[in-house]
Design an enzyme around this catalytic site. Structure first.
Site, PDB file in Angstrom:
ATOM      1  N   ASP A   1      38.754  37.153  48.331  1.00 27.60           N
ATOM      2  CA  ASP A   1      38.165  36.779  47.042  1.00 27.60           C
ATOM      3  C   ASP A   1      36.887  37.559  46.702  1.00 27.60           C
ATOM      4  OD1 ASP A   1      36.962  35.338  44.877  1.00 27.60           O
ATOM      5  OD2 ASP A   1      38.087  33.564  45.456  1.00 27.60           O
TER       6      ASP A   1
ATOM      7  N   SER B   1      37.982  36.731  40.904  1.00 24.86           N
ATOM      8  CA  SER B   1      38.855  35.575  41.133  1.00 24.86           C
ATOM      9  C   SER B   1      39.540  35.154  39.829  1.00 24.86           C
ATOM     10  CB  SER B   1      38.028  34.438  41.742  1.00 24.86           C
ATOM     11  OG  SER B   1      38.840  33.445  42.309  1.00 24.86           O
TER      12      SER B   1
END
Length: 253
Positions: free
Chosen positions: A163, A43
């Site tokens: 993610d 991320s």
């Protein structure tokens, strides 16, 4: 120096802490950074890792982009999920302006980006990039929190991804020592040290985080960015915690 890697944890807008850490590494840990074999992240951590590897001279530009991005989110009625606000397009614009034309070549086999397969929910660490666009897609996938960042999943190599922080928030590479960096207090090399707490930890997506009120506040700030003054404070904390680490390991210069 033995084989050293750097890994930056998933953390949303607390990525400003990572930028403080990266700035300290560039200023006071040049020898260490020069000898780092691989960079990893999930991320926001993967975004900072990519900049430190491919365009360290643009860390200050990243700071300014992050402050402006956070201000945009704060201005929206419902934050990032406000109808009509395109979180991913804004993030892409930042990458386009910061990553150099040769970013994918510099990142090849040295940058390891954590992403999650949307169908199987399995984690993948991607380290090969055929083009700059390929690299950008992988970084976008690693940063895509479903619903929060939008509804259209990121496509990469014919599959859909979300993610990386959902399945592996802090990649540890198999060879050598991986120096871990996170804005959450926990069992990490570089992180805030919360005081006066019960010594209890919880493993969230392969990251050992201390159970503390401060970490709960940080978790909220990761998705709902705090004021610019607080973000500047987080940047300074990242810088200072990294300096402490460099001094402790005799890497400070």
């Amino acid at each position: 120096m033995k084989h050293i890697n750097l890994s930056f944890a998933a953390c949303g807008f607390l990525g400003i802490y990572h930028l403080g850490a990266a700035s300290a590494l560039c200023r006071h840990g040049k020898k260490l950074v020069k000898d780092v074999k691989a960079f990893a992240g999930a991320s926001a951590g993967s975004l900072v890792a990519s900049v430190l590897l491919t365009a360290p001279e643009k860390i200050e530009e990243c700071n300014q982009f992050t402050y402006k991005f956070a201000e945009e989110i704060r201005r929206q009625s419902f934050g990032a999920v406000t109808p009509g606000y395109d979180f991913m397009a804004r993030l892409r614009s930042g990458m386009e302006s910061i990553l150099p034309p040769s970013a994918h070549e510099l990142a090849q086999n040295r940058l390891h980006v954590s992403i999650t397969n949307a169908k199987t929910r399995e984690n993948h660490l991607v380290s090969t990039f055929s083009s700059r666009e390929d690299l950008i897609k992988v970084l976008l996938a690693s940063s895509f929190v479903p619903i929060y960042a939008g509804l259209k999943l990121v496509e990469y190599k014919g599959q859909k991804w979300v993610d990386g922080g959902l399945t592996n928030a802090l990649p540890i590479l198999p060879v050598g020592r991986t120096v871990t960096i996170s804005p959450f207090s926990g069992r990490l090399d570089i992180s805030p040290q919360d005081k006066g707490q019960l010594d209890l930890y919880v493993n969230i997506a392969k990251q050992d985080i201390m159970l503390s009120l401060a970490n709960l506040v940080r978790l909220n700030q990761a998705l709902f960015p705090p004021s610019k003054r607080k973000m500047e404070s987080l940047y300074q904390c990242g810088f200072d915690d990294t300096v402490k680490f460099l001094l402790k390991e005799n890497w400070f210069e």
